[in-house]
Design a protein around this motif. Sequence first.
Motif, PDB file in Angstrom:
ATOM      1  N   ALA A  57       0.818  -1.217   0.000  1.00 38.91           N
ATOM      2  CA  ALA A  57       0.000   0.000   0.000  1.00 38.91           C
ATOM      3  C   ALA A  57       0.852   1.267   0.000  1.00 38.91           C
ATOM      4  O   ALA A  57       0.461   2.297  -0.558  1.00 38.91           O
ATOM      5  CB  ALA A  57      -0.935  -0.011   1.201  1.00 38.91           C
ATOM      6  N   GLY A  60       1.423   2.836  -3.360  1.00 37.04           N
ATOM      7  CA  GLY A  60       0.344   3.701  -3.830  1.00 37.04           C
ATOM      8  C   GLY A  60       0.502   5.118  -3.290  1.00 37.04           C
ATOM      9  O   GLY A  60       0.371   6.100  -4.035  1.00 37.04           O
ATOM     10  N   ASN A  61       0.829   5.226  -1.999  1.00 35.13           N
ATOM     11  CA  ASN A  61       1.027   6.550  -1.396  1.00 35.13           C
ATOM     12  C   ASN A  61       2.179   7.274  -2.076  1.00 35.13           C
ATOM     13  O   ASN A  61       2.087   8.457  -2.397  1.00 35.13           O
ATOM     14  CB  ASN A  61       1.351   6.428   0.098  1.00 35.13           C
ATOM     15  CG  ASN A  61       0.137   5.975   0.888  1.00 35.13           C
ATOM     16  OD1 ASN A  61      -0.992   6.062   0.387  1.00 35.13           O
ATOM     17  ND2 ASN A  61       0.360   5.478   2.083  1.00 35.13           N
ATOM     18  N   LYS A  64       1.146   8.551  -5.364  1.00 35.24           N
ATOM     19  CA  LYS A  64       0.191   9.655  -5.215  1.00 35.24           C
ATOM     20  C   LYS A  64       0.941  10.967  -4.948  1.00 35.24           C
ATOM     21  O   LYS A  64       0.630  12.009  -5.502  1.00 35.24           O
ATOM     22  CB  LYS A  64      -0.765   9.363  -4.039  1.00 35.24           C
ATOM     23  CG  LYS A  64      -2.150   9.951  -4.224  1.00 35.24           C
ATOM     24  CD  LYS A  64      -3.096   9.540  -3.087  1.00 35.24           C
ATOM     25  CE  LYS A  64      -3.367   8.030  -3.083  1.00 35.24           C
ATOM     26  NZ  LYS A  64      -4.201   7.589  -1.932  1.00 35.24           N
ATOM     27  N   ASN A  75      -1.771   0.266 -13.035  1.00 35.82           N
ATOM     28  CA  ASN A  75      -1.318  -0.576 -11.936  1.00 35.82           C
ATOM     29  C   ASN A  75      -1.805  -2.004 -12.126  1.00 35.82           C
ATOM     30  O   ASN A  75      -2.990  -2.243 -12.327  1.00 35.82           O
ATOM     31  CB  ASN A  75      -1.838  -0.011 -10.616  1.00 35.82           C
ATOM     32  CG  ASN A  75      -1.582  -0.980  -9.495  1.00 35.82           C
ATOM     33  OD1 ASN A  75      -0.519  -1.600  -9.445  1.00 35.82           O
ATOM     34  ND2 ASN A  75      -2.560  -1.139  -8.617  1.00 35.82           N
ATOM     35  N   GLN A  78      -1.909  -6.030  -7.078  1.00 36.91           N
ATOM     36  CA  GLN A  78      -2.980  -5.913  -6.093  1.00 36.91           C
ATOM     37  C   GLN A  78      -2.505  -5.214  -4.828  1.00 36.91           C
ATOM     38  O   GLN A  78      -1.418  -5.514  -4.335  1.00 36.91           O
ATOM     39  CB  GLN A  78      -3.483  -7.307  -5.745  1.00 36.91           C
ATOM     40  CG  GLN A  78      -4.976  -7.361  -5.857  1.00 36.91           C
ATOM     41  CD  GLN A  78      -5.530  -8.663  -5.329  1.00 36.91           C
ATOM     42  OE1 GLN A  78      -4.797  -9.564  -4.933  1.00 36.91           O
ATOM     43  NE2 GLN A  78      -6.839  -8.753  -5.342  1.00 36.91           N
ATOM     44  N   GLY A  79      -3.311  -4.266  -4.354  1.00 32.18           N
ATOM     45  CA  GLY A  79      -2.992  -3.626  -3.076  1.00 32.18           C
ATOM     46  C   GLY A  79      -2.276  -2.290  -3.194  1.00 32.18           C
ATOM     47  O   GLY A  79      -2.141  -1.574  -2.218  1.00 32.18           O
ATOM     48  N   GLY A  81      -3.281   0.325  -5.039  1.00 30.98           N
ATOM     49  CA  GLY A  81      -4.362   1.270  -4.797  1.00 30.98           C
ATOM     50  C   GLY A  81      -4.222   2.648  -5.421  1.00 30.98           C
ATOM     51  O   GLY A  81      -4.809   3.603  -4.952  1.00 30.98           O
ATOM     52  N   PHE A  82      -3.448   2.793  -6.458  1.00 25.42           N
ATOM     53  CA  PHE A  82      -3.386   4.086  -7.153  1.00 25.42           C
ATOM     54  C   PHE A  82      -3.169   3.811  -8.641  1.00 25.42           C
ATOM     55  O   PHE A  82      -2.404   2.931  -9.010  1.00 25.42           O
ATOM     56  CB  PHE A  82      -2.238   4.939  -6.598  1.00 25.42           C
ATOM     57  CG  PHE A  82      -2.211   6.352  -7.135  1.00 25.42           C
ATOM     58  CD1 PHE A  82      -3.212   7.272  -6.793  1.00 25.42           C
ATOM     59  CD2 PHE A  82      -1.190   6.769  -7.979  1.00 25.42           C
ATOM     60  CE1 PHE A  82      -3.186   8.574  -7.283  1.00 25.42           C
ATOM     61  CE2 PHE A  82      -1.156   8.077  -8.470  1.00 25.42           C
ATOM     62  CZ  PHE A  82      -2.163   8.981  -8.119  1.00 25.42           C
ATOM     63  N   GLU A  85      -6.564   0.280 -13.242  1.00 23.06           N
ATOM     64  CA  GLU A  85      -6.297  -1.150 -13.105  1.00 23.06           C
ATOM     65  C   GLU A  85      -6.704  -1.842 -14.397  1.00 23.06           C
ATOM     66  O   GLU A  85      -7.709  -1.488 -15.005  1.00 23.06           O
ATOM     67  CB  GLU A  85      -7.102  -1.729 -11.943  1.00 23.06           C
ATOM     68  CG  GLU A  85      -7.028  -0.897 -10.670  1.00 23.06           C
ATOM     69  CD  GLU A  85      -6.303  -1.595  -9.531  1.00 23.06           C
ATOM     70  OE1 GLU A  85      -6.392  -2.825  -9.462  1.00 23.06           O
ATOM     71  OE2 GLU A  85      -5.647  -0.902  -8.721  1.00 23.06           O
TER      72      GLU A  85
END
Lengths: 197, 464
Positions: A57, A60-61, A64, A75, A78-79, A81-82, A85
Motif C-alpha cells: 500500500a 500507492g502513497n 500519489k 497498476n 494488487q494492493g 491502490g493508485f 487497473e
Amino acid sequence: MSSREKILQQVKANKPPMSPLPTQTTFASIPPEERLTAFIKSNENAGGIVCLVPDVAIIGNYLKVNFTSPERILNTVQGVGFGLEADAPITDGRAFGNLEIAVVESLLGVAENGAAWVTEDNLPTRVLPFICEHLALVIHADNIVGTMHEAYAALNVAATGYGTFIAGPSRTADIEQSLVIGAHGPKRMHVFIVQPF
Amino acid sequence: MSKAHNSVPDHAEAAAKFLQDQERANWHDKALWFNRQKRDVSANLIPDWELLRETASQIKDNVLANLDEYLVQFEQNALQNGIHVHWAADAAEHNEIVLQIIQEHGVGKLVKSKSMLTEECHLNEFLATQGIDIIDTDLGERIVQLAKEPPSHIVLPSIHKRKEEVGELFHQHLGTEKGASDPAYLTEAARVHLREKFLTADIAITGVNFAIAETGGFVVCTNEGNADMGVHLAKVHIACMGIEKIIPKAEHLGVFLRLLARSATGQPITTYSSHFHRPRAGQEMHLVLVDNGRSAHLGRKDFYNSLKCIRCGACINTCPVYRRSGGHSYHYAISGPIGAILAPNRDMREYADLPFASTLCGSCSNVCPVKIDIHNQLYQWRQVLAAEDYVPKTKKDGIQVMAKVLSSPTLYRVAGKSGRLMMRLLPGLANNKALNPWARQREMPQPPKETFRDWYKKNRPKDE
Ligand code: SF4
C-alpha cells in the motif's frame, strides 16, 4: 531432399567426436544475508531507483505524492491502490502508447546483476514494461536469489509463453559510447522491494 | 599464379586508409580498449570466472558434437509451442523464406532488431530488390543504415562514427538541429522517430542469442528494448538464427547470460533478456534455422570450434589490429578476429587476407568466454591458405621462409642473431617502410644486444 534433411544429414556426417556435458554445476553464490544489499547495489548500478517498503500500500502513497495524474498510471499489482487497473488481458499493446507509469510485479530478483524476472502471467500485455515511460517493479525481498544459476533452478522458463529479465531502464551507448538512459523502453525505473519491517 | 583476390581492397590497404585520420583512429582505439577494461573489471568480480568459461566451452563442445539431435529436439518442442519452424540451407533460401512470410501477410511495415545472421545473409539488400523497406531499430544499426554502411562491429555497429557525423545524418534524415551532436539529444530524436515505426509495424524480425533444445524456446538480449518493442506490437514475429545457436537446457542459460554481457561491455547482464516460448494470442511466430556453410564448417577439424562463438565482441574490443583498422577493413559481416576465422570458411579466395590481419598476440583467445583458440586458428588458416595458393605473393614468401626457419632450431638461432645484428647495424632496413610492410605504421623496437638464450648460457648456474 528437403533443406531440413540436407542440413541434418551434413551435420550428422561432419559433427565432431562426442564430448560430454560438464558435470560441475555448482558455482559460488552470494550468502543469503547479503543478497538484498547486493541486489540493490546491482540494480542502482544499472540505473534503477530502489525503495524498500514495508507493504504494498505504501507504493500507492508514494505514487500519489510524486505523480498527480492517476489516469496515466497503469497498476497491475494488487494492493497498490493508485492508478488505473487492468482487469482483462489487452490484445493491442498500442493502447499504451502514451502511458507514463506501469506498476508490475516481478516474482524473482537476482542479486548478482539486479535483474528481475517478469512474465506475461503478471502482465495484461507483453509490451507493457517496454512501452511505458517509467516502469515500477514490485518484488518481495524473499524472492531475491544470488546468481543466475539459482534463478534458472527456481524458474520454469517454458511454463510461460513469454518472460524476461529486466535490469534497469533501457539504455544505449551507440553514439560515441556515451551512456544514455532511455533508448526505446522506459527512461526511468523504480524497484519497490517489499520487506515487512 | 596465386589465386589471391584483388577486387576489394584487402585488409592492409583499407587499414592504411583508416589510419590516415589519426585523430579518429586514436579515438577508436581508446573507445574499444575502454570496453575491454570494463570487461576485465566485471570478470574480476566473479570468483568463478574461469570455471564459467570452461563450463561454457564444454557445453558448446557438447552442442556441436550432438548438433543434429539437438536441432531435431528443438524443432519438435518449438512446433509443440506453436512456433513455425523453417530450415534454410543457405542465405538465399533464408531470404526467400522471410520474403514469403512477409508476402503472405501483405507486406506492410517491417522493423528489425539486431541480427548478425541477417547481415550475413544480406537480407535488407535482398528485400530492397523486392521493393520492401525494413527499418533497423537498434540505434547503432539505424545510424549505419541511414549512412548506407554495414555495421563495423557486432555489438557496437556504429563505433566508427563520431557524434558530429551522427548529428549530420540525423539532421538530414530526422530533422534534428543542424550542428547538434549531443548524444542524449540525438538518442531522444531516434527514440521519437523509431517509436512511430514500432507503433505502426506489422512484422518484426529479430535475431536469436540462444535457442533451448529442451524447451523449444529462444532468448533475445538487448539493452535498448528494441527487440521487445518490435515483436510485442507486431502481428508477426520472425526470428532468424544460425543452427549453432542451440543450447541443450534452460539451466545452461545461467552460464551463458553471466558471461555474455560481462564479456561484451562489462555489464553484469543486458537490460533485457527475453525468453520466447509461445506466440502471444493472435500473433504468429516464425523461426528460421539457417545453415549457410555451418554444417560444412563443422567438418573442418582445426576450425569447427569457432562455431562456439556467442557473438560477445570481446575478441574484437581487445584486438590491437581491429582497434587500429576499423571494422570495415575486414569486408565481412563479422569483423575482428572472429570474423577473420569465420570468413575464409565461407570463401577462401575472397577473404584470404583476413587471417593475416592479426599480430597473433593471443589476446582474443584470452578473453573469449567460450575459449575458442582464435589466434591458433588465425595461424592455421594462414597455412591452409598458403598451401591452397590463396595468399598474396609478398606474404607467401615470408611464410615459406618462416616455416623453414621455425622448423629448424639452428636456422632459428642464426636468423635471430642476424636479425638482431641487422637491426642494430642497419636499423634503416628493418624500418624501411617500402621493403618491410610491417614497419609501415610502426617504429621498430630497439633490438636487444643478446637473446635470452645467450644470456642464459653465460649466466646459468655452473652445476647444471
Ligand atoms: S570468438 Fe569468443 S570473444 Fe569473439 S565474439 Fe565470439 S565468443 Fe566473443
